[in-house]
Design an enzyme around this catalytic site. Structure first.
Site, mmCIF file in Angstrom:
data_model
loop_
_atom_site.group_PDB
_atom_site.id
_atom_site.type_symbol
_atom_site.label_atom_id
_atom_site.label_comp_id
_atom_site.label_asym_id
_atom_site.label_seq_id
_atom_site.Cartn_x
_atom_site.Cartn_y
_atom_site.Cartn_z
ATOM 1 N N LYS A 61 0.802 -1.195 -0.066
ATOM 2 C CA LYS A 61 -0.148 -0.019 -0.014
ATOM 3 C C LYS A 61 0.804 1.323 -0.212
ATOM 4 O O LYS A 61 0.823 2.068 -0.794
ATOM 5 C CB LYS A 61 -0.916 -0.113 1.131
ATOM 6 C CG LYS A 61 -1.944 1.085 1.446
ATOM 7 C CD LYS A 61 -2.918 0.885 2.398
ATOM 8 C CE LYS A 61 -3.860 -0.607 2.054
ATOM 9 N NZ LYS A 61 -4.792 -0.531 3.227
ATOM 10 N N GLY A 76 -8.047 -7.182 4.088
ATOM 11 C CA GLY A 76 -8.932 -7.481 4.994
ATOM 12 C C GLY A 76 -8.284 -8.060 6.206
ATOM 13 O O GLY A 76 -9.322 -8.238 7.130
ATOM 14 N N MET A 126 -5.669 -7.457 8.176
ATOM 15 C CA MET A 126 -4.935 -6.576 9.386
ATOM 16 C C MET A 126 -5.937 -5.486 9.462
ATOM 17 O O MET A 126 -7.117 -5.427 9.044
ATOM 18 C CB MET A 126 -3.492 -6.186 8.921
ATOM 19 C CG MET A 126 -2.623 -7.580 9.040
ATOM 20 S SD MET A 126 -0.864 -7.286 8.653
ATOM 21 C CE MET A 126 -1.310 -6.782 6.688
ATOM 22 N N ARG A 152 -3.675 -1.615 -6.165
ATOM 23 C CA ARG A 152 -2.822 -2.741 -5.890
ATOM 24 C C ARG A 152 -3.356 -3.556 -7.149
ATOM 25 O O ARG A 152 -4.316 -3.599 -7.816
ATOM 26 C CB ARG A 152 -2.869 -3.344 -4.511
ATOM 27 C CG ARG A 152 -4.337 -3.863 -4.368
ATOM 28 C CD ARG A 152 -4.668 -4.288 -3.134
ATOM 29 N NE ARG A 152 -6.093 -4.678 -2.613
ATOM 30 C CZ ARG A 152 -6.581 -4.715 -1.213
ATOM 31 N NH1 ARG A 152 -5.596 -4.598 -0.364
ATOM 32 N NH2 ARG A 152 -7.827 -4.736 -1.058
ATOM 33 N N HIS A 208 -15.843 -8.162 1.457
ATOM 34 C CA HIS A 208 -14.742 -9.028 1.970
ATOM 35 C C HIS A 208 -15.072 -10.620 1.473
ATOM 36 O O HIS A 208 -14.027 -11.035 1.144
ATOM 37 C CB HIS A 208 -14.617 -9.017 3.719
ATOM 38 C CG HIS A 208 -14.002 -10.224 4.197
ATOM 39 N ND1 HIS A 208 -14.231 -11.298 4.560
ATOM 40 C CD2 HIS A 208 -12.494 -10.364 4.667
ATOM 41 C CE1 HIS A 208 -13.386 -12.231 5.188
ATOM 42 N NE2 HIS A 208 -12.294 -11.427 4.965
ATOM 43 N N ARG A 215 -3.637 -48.973 -17.757
ATOM 44 C CA ARG A 215 -3.442 -49.971 -16.956
ATOM 45 C C ARG A 215 -4.552 -51.076 -17.825
ATOM 46 O O ARG A 215 -5.743 -51.081 -17.473
ATOM 47 C CB ARG A 215 -4.004 -49.580 -15.681
ATOM 48 C CG ARG A 215 -2.951 -48.877 -15.001
ATOM 49 C CD ARG A 215 -3.541 -47.803 -13.634
ATOM 50 N NE ARG A 215 -4.418 -46.934 -14.055
ATOM 51 C CZ ARG A 215 -4.377 -45.607 -13.615
ATOM 52 N NH1 ARG A 215 -3.982 -45.450 -12.506
ATOM 53 N NH2 ARG A 215 -5.202 -44.718 -14.212
ATOM 54 N N ARG A 259 0.897 -50.860 -19.972
ATOM 55 C CA ARG A 259 1.527 -51.817 -18.718
ATOM 56 C C ARG A 259 0.810 -52.927 -18.732
ATOM 57 O O ARG A 259 -0.479 -53.102 -18.685
ATOM 58 C CB ARG A 259 1.241 -50.840 -17.503
ATOM 59 C CG ARG A 259 2.089 -51.560 -16.131
ATOM 60 C CD ARG A 259 1.810 -50.986 -14.919
ATOM 61 N NE ARG A 259 0.338 -50.991 -14.425
ATOM 62 C CZ ARG A 259 0.095 -50.409 -13.355
ATOM 63 N NH1 ARG A 259 0.908 -49.738 -12.645
ATOM 64 N NH2 ARG A 259 -1.058 -50.885 -12.895
ATOM 65 N N SER A 261 9.604 -45.455 -16.785
ATOM 66 C CA SER A 261 8.410 -44.696 -16.598
ATOM 67 C C SER A 261 8.382 -44.798 -14.857
ATOM 68 O O SER A 261 8.401 -45.736 -14.454
ATOM 69 C CB SER A 261 7.177 -45.005 -16.829
ATOM 70 O OG SER A 261 6.276 -44.125 -16.407
ATOM 71 N N CYS A 317 4.450 -41.445 -14.079
ATOM 72 C CA CYS A 317 3.231 -42.052 -14.336
ATOM 73 C C CYS A 317 2.396 -41.925 -12.825
ATOM 74 O O CYS A 317 1.347 -42.389 -12.849
ATOM 75 C CB CYS A 317 2.860 -43.198 -15.114
ATOM 76 S SG CYS A 317 3.549 -44.677 -14.392
ATOM 77 N N TYR A 371 8.452 -36.365 -20.090
ATOM 78 C CA TYR A 371 6.905 -36.212 -19.842
ATOM 79 C C TYR A 371 6.762 -36.525 -18.362
ATOM 80 O O TYR A 371 7.329 -37.176 -17.663
ATOM 81 C CB TYR A 371 6.229 -37.125 -20.910
ATOM 82 C CG TYR A 371 6.427 -38.623 -20.649
ATOM 83 C CD1 TYR A 371 5.518 -39.216 -19.746
ATOM 84 C CD2 TYR A 371 7.110 -39.423 -21.074
ATOM 85 C CE1 TYR A 371 5.453 -40.397 -19.243
ATOM 86 C CE2 TYR A 371 7.453 -40.768 -20.704
ATOM 87 C CZ TYR A 371 6.363 -41.317 -19.789
ATOM 88 O OH TYR A 371 6.532 -42.730 -19.405
#
Length: 884
Positions: A28, A107, A109, A342, A458, A564, A620, A773, A841, A861
């Site tokens: 501020k 808000g 403080m 701000r 707020h 899977r 897999r 992997s 993975c 990746y």
């Protein structure tokens, strides 16, 4: 200006500061000084630094005494600038005392307005201004704020006294209070102060100022500020500055007012002035949500010149700071003052839209755009919405303060919201308005609903910042906090009843509305494409079905890092075949069942390949232990007992149940996670992996007319080089058979790194494998010696709470343990093959912190669930920019 013996300055005037001094002056103070330097109309002021706060919190009152002569010289500076006198004179100077941390904490403080008033000065101001009501209104506000902030009395008794007076007079708004009533209220307020503090309200303006400075410094350490910092990862050692500013008055007349505006919409990013104001009011009235304010557009009707200037200043500030601005302003007798600017808090969708638009406008570059939107915001952007197909009717509507939809049980108390949320119960926090003391409840709730307040109240600001759906100013609600009742559209609801809210439209619905996932917009897609261009890591998906694969591609996945195969056996008709294969002791019979499964798996793979076209798909081979495919043992025993009771113990059905039970008992393991699973199954029962490899190759070759697919086959739970080479030899033999018909058929064979021993022999494995992997779910279990289900149920949460672990290692990678294993494996593998392909993975593939680590290792990746893909794409770009 004050310096200590080490030449540290503790005070700067607005003429001396700049935006670059944020860490010293707080956000501020730095922004007020910067605005002053570029010609924005800012009231004169000075700032006590964040270092002064830390010194005071460390040394106490003696430090305030050391710097007090410089505070008084600062007051003299304000007197020279304003032409008014503090604590005396015909035209007395009043000041505001405001907090201002280096990091925005809206808000959290404390602020005190109208400081410097006492009985004598009140009369002097009345004589000078000729406006008795205005001066008395300032005084009653000052008493209440001073009591709350400095003496920690709370505001309830003051608010009750105020509401009682308004009810007696039959009025709704504070500005309708006449001078006589205000004098009575002031006496009441002073009496409340006396009762609450056992002392008289201070009359000496200098004493008031000293007490206020201490209180604002102390507010850095209040409970709500600590909670906010903890939830937002803000350093406790920053401290707050104190800004002492000459007052300007929005409550002095009907051609005065106060407001808050944004240079662009914080909800959707639209490029227009967006905000609210109140006539004849002071600044805290807007953000406190005590009155529902007017939309900023209507300011043109009352003060066209002020509106024009406000638009111009907003544009100037945005172009100066190169970001959307949150601006507080006051109009005093037709003259505009900017009290604060701000960087504006904004919803996730607004963050994306504003950043992309600013690139198009030439204000920022693509890298800055990417840095403006964090992975956590992208996660918010994928919040639920009301399902378009849902049938519901709106019971009420309010202001759409923060987008997204939520369904939950009504709670009125923020503490209760936290308790229920910790139990896994989604709640809607319902309040007349929220205050900074409610912040923990806002974080815990699925959504927030208030009957008062506006788009800049707020509740609205905090909800947008944390991605919670929120509706404010829903005036159709009648809330009874004492009885914990809510009346809406003629219905009375109680705590625990279900409510649905849509913060995008402002609609409130009684009961449960089904929700649906949000869609990716054109601007969001453009933003994600820029992220992909910036990132070195690709983002792939964990996907086991064609539907998952299609969703992954829609979210921008560049491949499938984990398919899977075991999940494909769970459909009922397949599960029966799988179970028959498992319980068979005859290899030929087992192969018959596997042949049926091969045909089914081939069709699954064809569909997934068809969705992904020629993008890589890592499949897999079977991983879980075989007993997981068999019925529950207790259920088998009950079934067998029922057959025996019916005299059918010799039936074929009973024999089948008996054989299944026997096989289940035979396959029982004390620790299945470390038992007969993964490649161990493929070695002991080679026909299982043989079937799966053939299904993969059949699918790839049957699609050759449309796509040239390179199958990626992955072997799980490898600990020995010899395990991998045994299976590799078998797989190569199968591939050679297919190459007779398809000589140019290519494939890749890799392994998961899930065991510490695999990491230690990664160089040996890399000589034989094409890729690694990291299966970090199991690698975390085996490295840390944890059983995930047991650890999470029994002690992991406590470990995090007491600081033994910084976070749950199944959510974010343990870099000192699991991370070291990964680094070892990558280093060893690339010592053998320089460009050896490595990816991840496990669930960590969607965690931004873990993605940053994967980037540092040079992985190719990360692979995660489809809905995490946008988050991972942004995290990968941030990692490349060094933002994680």
């Amino acid at each position: 200006m004050m310096k200590n013996k080490n030449t540290v300055r503790f005070m700067y005037t607005f003429d001396e500061g700049r935006a670059s001094m944020r860490s010293v002056l707080g956000g501020k103070g730095a922004n007020l000084a910067e605005m002053s330097s570029i010609g924005i109309p800012v009231p004169p002021g000075f700032t006590l630094t964040t270092q002064a706060c830390l010194e005071y919190l460390n040394s106490g009152d003696s430090f305030i005494e050391d710097i007090w002569k410089d505070v008084i010289s600062g007051i003299g500076y304000l007197e020279d600038k304003s032409g008014k006198t503090f604590g005396a004179g015909k035209n007395p100077l009043l000041v505001s005392v405001r907090s201002g941390a280096p990091v925005s904490m809206p808000g959290m403080m404390d602020t005190i307005l109208n400081l410097g008033l006492n009985s004598e000065i009140v009369q002097a101001m009345i004589d000078y201004s000729g406006n008795e009501r205005f001066v008395l209104d300032c005084y009653r506000r000052f008493i209440q704020m001073f009591s709350d902030v400095v003496m920690r009395t709370g505001t309830n008794r003051f608010e009750f006294a105020l509401e009682r007076k308004k009810n007696e007079l039959g009025i709704s708004y504070d500005f309708e209070l006449d001078p006589g009533t205000l004098r009575v209220l002031i006496d009441d307020f002073r009496s409340i102060y006396r009762q609450q503090t056992k002392s008289e309200f201070p009359e000496d303006p200098e004493e008031q100022l000293k007490m206020a400075v201490k209180a604002v410094f102390n507010s850095w350490d209040n409970q709500r500020a600590r909670t906010y910092r903890k939830m937002n990862g803000i350093d406790d050692s920053l401290g707050t500055a104190v800004n002492i500013v000459a007052m300007v008055y929005g409550n002095i007349s009907e051609d005065s007012g106060t407001g808050v505006c944004f240079s662009r919409s914080p909800s959707n990013g639209e490029k227009k002035l967006y905000g609210e104001y109140l006539l004849n009011a002071q600044g805290e009235d807007v953000v406190a949500g005590i009155r529902t304010p007017r939309d900023i557009d209507s300011l043109q009707e009352y003060f066209p010149d002020v509106y024009r200037d406000l638009v111009n200043y907003a544009r100037t500030l945005e172009e100066h700071y190169l970001d959307m601005q949150d601006i507080e302003f006051t109009v005093e007798k037709g003259k505009l003052y900017i009290l604060q600017t701000r960087t504006g808090k904004r919803s996730a969708s607004s963050a994306v839209n504003i950043a992309v638009d600013m690139v198009s406008e030439g204000l920022i570059d693509k890298e800055t755009c990417i840095s403006r939107v964090g992975p956590d915001q992208v996660e918010m952007l994928l919040h639920d919405q009301f399902d378009p197909k849902a049938d519901y009717s709106a019971a009420a509507s309010g202001l759409p303060a923060s987008p997204g939809a939520a369904v939950g049980k009504i709670v009125f108390d923020p503490d209760e919201a936290v308790t229920l949320a910790e139990e896994g119960t989604p709640v809607i926090l319902v309040r007349p308005e929220t205050t900074p003391d409610d912040v923990h409840g806002l974080y815990a709730a699925a959504g927030v609903l208030t009957s008062r307040g506006g788009m800049t109240s707020h509740a609205a600001v905090v909800a947008r910042g944390i991605g919670k759906p929120c509706i404010t100013g829903c005036e159709g609600l009648e809330i009874d906090l004492e009885q914990e009742k809510l009346r809406i559209s003629g219905q009375e609801l109680s705590k625990g009843d279900i409510l649905s809210i849509d913060g995008t439209s402002g609609i409130v619905v009684v009961g449960e509305v089904s929700l649906s996932q949000a869609e990716i917009t054109d601007k969001f897609e453009r933003f994600l494409q820029w992220c992909d261009e910036t990132a070195s890591l690709e983002v792939w998906a964990n996907a086991d079905t064609p539907e998952d694969a299609a969703r992954a591609r829609a979210f921008g996945a560049k491949g499938i890092g984990l398919c899977r195969t075991e999940h494909m056996f769970m459909a009922q008709e397949r599960l029966q075949v799988m179970q028959q294969m498992i319980i068979s002791d005859n290899t030929d019979v087992r192969r018959e069942h596997l042949s049926k499964l091969q045909s089914m798996q081939k069709e699954d793979f064809k569909e997934i390949y068809g969705v992904m076209e020629e993008e890589p798909v890592i499949i897999r081979l079977l991983d879980p232990p075989l007993h997981e495919f068999l019925p529950d043992r207790q259920e088998l025993k009950r079934h067998l007992s029922e057959l025996e009771k019916l005299g059918a113990q010799e039936s074929d059905e009973a024999e089948s149940v008996r054989k299944t039970l026997e096989k289940s008992i035979a396959l029982e393991e004390a620790n299945p996670m470390l038992g007969f699973r993964g490649c161990r199954l493929g070695i002991v029962h080679p026909e299982i992996y043989e079937m799966q490899v053939r299904a993969i190759l059949d699918a790839a070759t049957e699609l050759r007319r449309d796509y040239r697919i390179t199958p990626y086959i992955m072997i799980p739970i490898v600990m020995l080089l010899e395990e991998f080479t045994i299976l590799k030899t078998k797989i190569e033999g199968i591939v050679l058979q297919y190459k007779k018909e398809y000589p140019d058929l290519e494939y890749r064979l890799g392994t998961m790194i899930e065991l510490p021993r695999a990491a230690t022999v990664a160089d040996e494995l890399a000589r034989e494998a094409d890729f690694f992997s990291f299966g970090t779910n199991d690698l975390t279990q085996t490295t840390m010696g944890l059983s995930r289900d047991d650890a999470e149920a029994k002690f992991l949460r406590k470990y995090v709470e007491i600081g033994l672990l910084p976070f749950n290692p199944f959510n974010s990678l343990d870099l000192k343990g699991v991370g070291v294993m990964m680094e070892m494996a990558v280093t060893k593998a690339r010592s053998v093959k320089q460009d050896f392909s490595c990816g991840i993975c496990g669930e960590h593939g969607g965690d931004p912190r873990s993605i940053s680590f994967c980037h540092s290792l040079g992985l190719h990746y990360v692979s995660c669930s489809p809905y995490r893909i946008p988050v991972a794409r942004v995290a990968a770009a941030h990692a490349s920019l060094g933002k994680q």
